[in-house]
Scaffold this motif. Structure first.
Motif, PDB file in Angstrom:
ATOM      1  N   VAL A  42       1.914  16.128 -28.989  1.00  0.00           N
ATOM      2  CA  VAL A  42       3.322  15.443 -27.862  1.00  0.00           C
ATOM      3  C   VAL A  42       4.401  15.548 -27.731  1.00  0.00           C
ATOM      4  N   ILE A  43       4.999  16.046 -27.614  1.00  0.00           N
ATOM      5  CA  ILE A  43       6.531  15.834 -27.773  1.00  0.00           C
ATOM      6  C   ILE A  43       7.966  15.841 -26.724  1.00  0.00           C
ATOM      7  N   ARG A  44       7.738  14.086 -26.447  1.00  0.00           N
ATOM      8  CA  ARG A  44       7.701  14.494 -24.740  1.00  0.00           C
ATOM      9  C   ARG A  44       9.263  13.952 -24.613  1.00  0.00           C
ATOM     10  N   LYS A  45      10.190  14.494 -23.604  1.00  0.00           N
ATOM     11  CA  LYS A  45      11.813  14.522 -23.200  1.00  0.00           C
ATOM     12  C   LYS A  45      12.451  14.170 -24.437  1.00  0.00           C
ATOM     13  N   ASP A  46      13.687  15.457 -23.774  1.00  0.00           N
ATOM     14  CA  ASP A  46      14.544  13.638 -24.646  1.00  0.00           C
ATOM     15  C   ASP A  46      14.736  13.966 -25.937  1.00  0.00           C
ATOM     16  N   ALA A  47      13.157  14.733 -26.906  1.00  0.00           N
ATOM     17  CA  ALA A  47      13.566  14.433 -28.549  1.00  0.00           C
ATOM     18  C   ALA A  47      14.343  15.033 -28.919  1.00  0.00           C
ATOM     19  N   LEU A  48      14.731  15.280 -30.383  1.00  0.00           N
ATOM     20  CA  LEU A  48      15.270  15.835 -31.141  1.00  0.00           C
ATOM     21  C   LEU A  48      14.451  15.962 -32.514  1.00  0.00           C
ATOM     22  N   PHE A  49      14.265  17.309 -33.130  1.00  0.00           N
ATOM     23  CA  PHE A  49      14.220  17.933 -33.675  1.00  0.00           C
ATOM     24  C   PHE A  49      14.326  18.880 -34.200  1.00  0.00           C
TER      25      PHE A  49
END
Length: 515
Positions: free
Chosen positions: A259-266
């Protein structure tokens, strides 16, 4: 010197330690600041107090500068003074990834400054791409509307709208994918000098992939399929809630059920020393990447690892299997960032949700947009005189009066209709979501909650009312509980966000820092 005198000197500290302790005691209104007391856990300070402390230290000519990063990494007077004095102990070595290799040669130095001709050529090519893409969209829209408007009846117009919407959506969705594979192929770890032709290709692919309508499906299985089509290696049951579309997708690997939650930068790239550096980001199975996190290039997380809110992993950092990290740069912690137990969300539910999104886009949203455009153009003669003026009308003041009238009606009428919708629709949909209850993704309850989130987080409305005394009234209007809040100014900026305004409550005397 006896052991007693050594202990006394250690308690008294050096001159720098005593000066820092006096400043902190003054800023935090404390009688005494022990040299080994934790700033936050034992002395009860917070980030605002410590920011004031750093500012006071910088004003002292005989003390070295202190940053908030120093404070967080060394949260006692003794450890902080040791770092400032240049006697920082060697950092602890974290567990390395199993596939970690010995460090390679030193990174290359900065790129030479680009020549002026390269900058001009790069800007000209970017402008040409922008104008060409805008012209293509305008041409497709005009031709499509002309074709739809020639329908025999309302049903024929609807069918033509569905066909035109399907073809347009297919073109807009596949064009960025085709452009990526034609212009780039597979992304590899490399350095791209800015303003070069390679940089133009990087910029064009980045812009197209982020302007793709598929980027609007973030949080759904369609978005995962889109990333796979761009070359990302993503496992089953992955949920990506961040709207920041990764660019160098071939360098992204995500394991099952992550799970990658909101506003993550990748994004798998960074700008450094006049160059774009691309690199890998690797996430194992059952990983949790919390909100507002940054995963720099060359980072990885093992199976079952977690990264806390507003944290970051710097190049080369690896979170071992099952460990929980937080902070910037990330460090081990005992906190558990998986606050909700997993719920069943099988392939049938995911496929049904993706199908429903496509059907709604083709059978509802596309015909509705065309229908609204047709009503405006065919039922509003005054609007037609503004959109298609006669050459002689440009010298008549009536034209400009009509332009002002139409602009005012469209703007203020649109704002009024939006406010009415924001006051009614979220409250109706909010009845489908019970606070404290866990719902699986991609069901009716999730759709209602997501609709409330999307409707009430409109940037236009927060920019219109934010940073002014009107923002408190606007937040009350959309559902915030501010019954005990006291208006003391703007109170909320333009970056205010929420999951649900109906579950947001702010009381008197509350202070929330920017960001």
């Amino acid at each position: 010197m006896t052991q007693k005198s050594l202990d006394a000197e250690q308690r008294a500290g050096t001159g720098t330690q005593r000066a820092l302790a006096r400043l902190l005691a003054d800023v935090a209104h404390l009688d005494d600041v022990p040299l080994d007391s934790h700033f936050f856990d034992e002395l009860g300070t917070d980030s605002l107090v410590m920011a004031h402390f750093c500012a006071r230290v910088r004003k002292q000519g005989d003390l070295p500068d202190v940053s908030m990063r120093d404070v967080y990494r060394h949260p006692t007077i003794r450890s902080l003074s040791t770092v400032l004095g240049g006697d920082e102990p060697a950092p602890a070595v974290t567990a390395a990834a199993p596939e970690a290799r010995p460090p390679g040669p030193a990174p290359p130095g900065p790129e030479p400054p680009p020549e002026r001709g390269s900058q001009v050529l790069c800007g000209a090519l970017q402008l040409l791409c922008f104008v060409g893409y805008a012209f293509l969209l305008a041409l497709i829209t005009a031709r499509g509307y002309d074709w739809i408007s020639t329908g025999a009846d309302l049903w024929d117009d609807y069918l033509r709208s569905v066909v035109f919407g399907a073809v347009t959506l297919l073109v807009l969705c596949t064009l960025p994918i085709v452009a990526k594979w034609v212009l780039i192929g597979r992304w590899k770890s490399r350095r791209i000098p800015v303003w070069s032709l390679a940089y133009v290709r990087f910029w064009l692919v980045k812009t197209l992939t982020r302007a793709n309508p598929m980027a609007l499906t973030v949080g759904s299985p369609l978005y995962v399929l889109y990333l796979r089509a761009l070359g990302a290696r993503i496992g089953r049951g992955v949920t990506v809630l961040s709207r920041s579309v990764p660019v160098c997708t071939d360098l992204l690997t995500v394991g099952d059920r992550t799970v990658i939650r909101k506003d993550a930068l990748f994004g798998c790239y960074r700008a450094h020393d006049a160059a774009i550096e691309t690199g890998t980001v690797t996430l194992g199975r059952d990983v949790v990447v919390s909100e507002a996190t940054v995963l720099d290039i060359g980072t990885s997380m093992g199976d079952g690892a977690q990264l806390g809110h507003a944290s970051s992993l710097h190049p080369g950092q690896h979170v071992p299997d099952g460990e929980h990290w937080h902070g910037s740069p990330g460090q081990p912690t005992d906190a558990d960032f998986l606050a909700v137990a997993p719920a069943r969300c099988g392939a049938v539910r995911r496929a049904g949700h993706a199908t429903a999104q496509i059907v709604m886009a083709l059978l509802v949203f596309a015909p509705l947009a065309v229908g609204c455009l047709d009503v405006l153009l065919s039922k509003a003669p005054r609007l037609m005189t503004v959109l298609e003026p006669e050459p002689t009308a440009l010298a008549d003041w009536v034209f400009y009066a009509d332009l002002l009238l139409v602009t005012g009606v469209v703007f203020f009428g649109g704002v009024l209709m939006a406010l009415i919708a924001l006051a009614v629709v979220p409250r109706v949909l909010g009845r489908l979501v019970t606070p404290g209850r866990v719902y699986p993704l991609y069901g009716v309850h999730h759709a209602a909650h997501r609709a409330v989130t999307l409707l009430t987080n409109r940037r236009f409305m927060t920019r219109l009312f934010g940073d002014s005394s009107a923002v408190v009234h606007y937040l009350r209007w959309i559902g915030y509980d501010l019954s005990t809040a006291e208006q003391t100014g703007s109170n909320f900026g333009t970056a205010v966000k929420h999951e649900s305004p109906l579950l947001s409550s702010v009381g008197r005397g509350t202070m929330v820092a920017d960001g």
